[in-house]
Motif scaffolding. Sequence first.
Motif, short mmCIF file in Angstrom:
data_model
loop_
_atom_site.label_atom_id
_atom_site.label_comp_id
_atom_site.label_asym_id
_atom_site.label_seq_id
_atom_site.Cartn_x
_atom_site.Cartn_y
_atom_site.Cartn_z
N ARG A 50 1.62 5.82 -16.86
CA ARG A 50 2.55 6.49 -15.93
C ARG A 50 1.91 7.75 -15.35
N PHE A 51 1.07 8.42 -16.14
CA PHE A 51 0.39 9.62 -15.68
C PHE A 51 -0.91 9.29 -14.94
N PHE A 52 -1.71 8.39 -15.52
CA PHE A 52 -3.07 8.15 -15.06
C PHE A 52 -3.14 7.30 -13.79
N LEU A 53 -2.35 6.24 -13.69
CA LEU A 53 -2.44 5.35 -12.54
C LEU A 53 -2.17 6.07 -11.21
N ALA A 77 -9.02 1.39 -6.63
CA ALA A 77 -8.45 1.88 -7.88
C ALA A 77 -8.67 0.87 -9.01
N ALA A 78 -8.43 -0.40 -8.73
CA ALA A 78 -8.61 -1.43 -9.74
C ALA A 78 -10.08 -1.49 -10.18
N ARG A 79 -10.99 -1.38 -9.22
CA ARG A 79 -12.43 -1.37 -9.56
C ARG A 79 -12.77 -0.20 -10.46
N LEU A 80 -12.26 1.00 -10.12
CA LEU A 80 -12.51 2.18 -10.95
C LEU A 80 -11.97 2.00 -12.37
N LEU A 81 -10.81 1.36 -12.47
CA LEU A 81 -10.18 1.15 -13.78
C LEU A 81 -10.79 0.00 -14.55
N GLY A 82 -11.51 -0.88 -13.86
CA GLY A 82 -12.09 -2.05 -14.52
C GLY A 82 -11.08 -3.13 -14.81
N ILE A 83 -10.06 -3.23 -13.93
CA ILE A 83 -9.04 -4.26 -14.07
C ILE A 83 -8.86 -4.98 -12.74
N ALA A 84 -8.22 -6.13 -12.79
CA ALA A 84 -7.94 -6.88 -11.56
C ALA A 84 -6.86 -6.16 -10.75
N ARG A 85 -6.93 -6.32 -9.43
CA ARG A 85 -5.91 -5.71 -8.56
C ARG A 85 -4.52 -6.19 -8.93
N GLN A 86 -4.40 -7.48 -9.26
CA GLN A 86 -3.10 -8.03 -9.64
C GLN A 86 -2.58 -7.35 -10.91
N THR A 87 -3.48 -7.03 -11.83
CA THR A 87 -3.09 -6.33 -13.07
C THR A 87 -2.58 -4.94 -12.74
N ARG A 118 -1.29 -3.95 -9.89
CA ARG A 118 0.01 -4.08 -9.21
C ARG A 118 1.13 -4.38 -10.21
N GLN A 119 0.84 -5.23 -11.20
CA GLN A 119 1.85 -5.55 -12.22
C GLN A 119 2.19 -4.32 -13.06
N LYS A 120 1.17 -3.55 -13.43
CA LYS A 120 1.41 -2.33 -14.20
C LYS A 120 2.28 -1.35 -13.39
N LEU A 121 1.98 -1.22 -12.11
CA LEU A 121 2.78 -0.33 -11.26
C LEU A 121 4.23 -0.80 -11.19
N ARG A 122 4.42 -2.11 -11.02
CA ARG A 122 5.79 -2.67 -10.99
C ARG A 122 6.51 -2.43 -12.30
N ASP A 123 5.83 -2.71 -13.41
CA ASP A 123 6.43 -2.54 -14.74
C ASP A 123 6.87 -1.10 -14.99
N LEU A 124 6.12 -0.16 -14.44
CA LEU A 124 6.43 1.26 -14.62
C LEU A 124 7.37 1.80 -13.55
N GLY A 125 7.71 0.96 -12.57
CA GLY A 125 8.58 1.41 -11.48
C GLY A 125 7.88 2.36 -10.53
N LEU A 126 6.54 2.26 -10.47
CA LEU A 126 5.77 3.12 -9.57
C LEU A 126 5.47 2.36 -8.29
#
Length: 77
Positions: free
Chosen positions: A26-29, A43-53, A55-63
Motif C-alpha cells: 500500500r505504501f511502496f506501489l 513499474a512492473a519491470r522495476l519491481l520484477g513482477i508481471a504487469r498483470q500482477t 494491476r491485480q495488487k493495485l485492485r486488491d488494495l483499492g489503489l
Amino acid sequence: MEAYISQRLGPDARDLYPEMHRELDRFFLPCVLEFTSGNQNQAARLLGIARQTLRQKLRDLGLHATHSVEADDVEPS
C-alpha cells in the motif's frame, strides 16, 4: 511504519506477515508508480513482477493508477 509494527506486535498477534506485506504494498506501489510517472509497464519491470500482477495488487488494495498501460505498449508510427 515502525510505529505501526510496534502497535501490531503483542502476545495475541497472529498472521502478521500477510498484513505487513499488504501495508508495505500500500505504501511502496504508489511510490514506484509515481517514480515511473504512472507507467505500469516500467513499474512492473522495476519491481520484477508481471504487469498483470501489479494491476491485480493495485485492485486488491483499492489503489488506482492514473496512467494508461495500453498507451505504453503502442509503438510510435
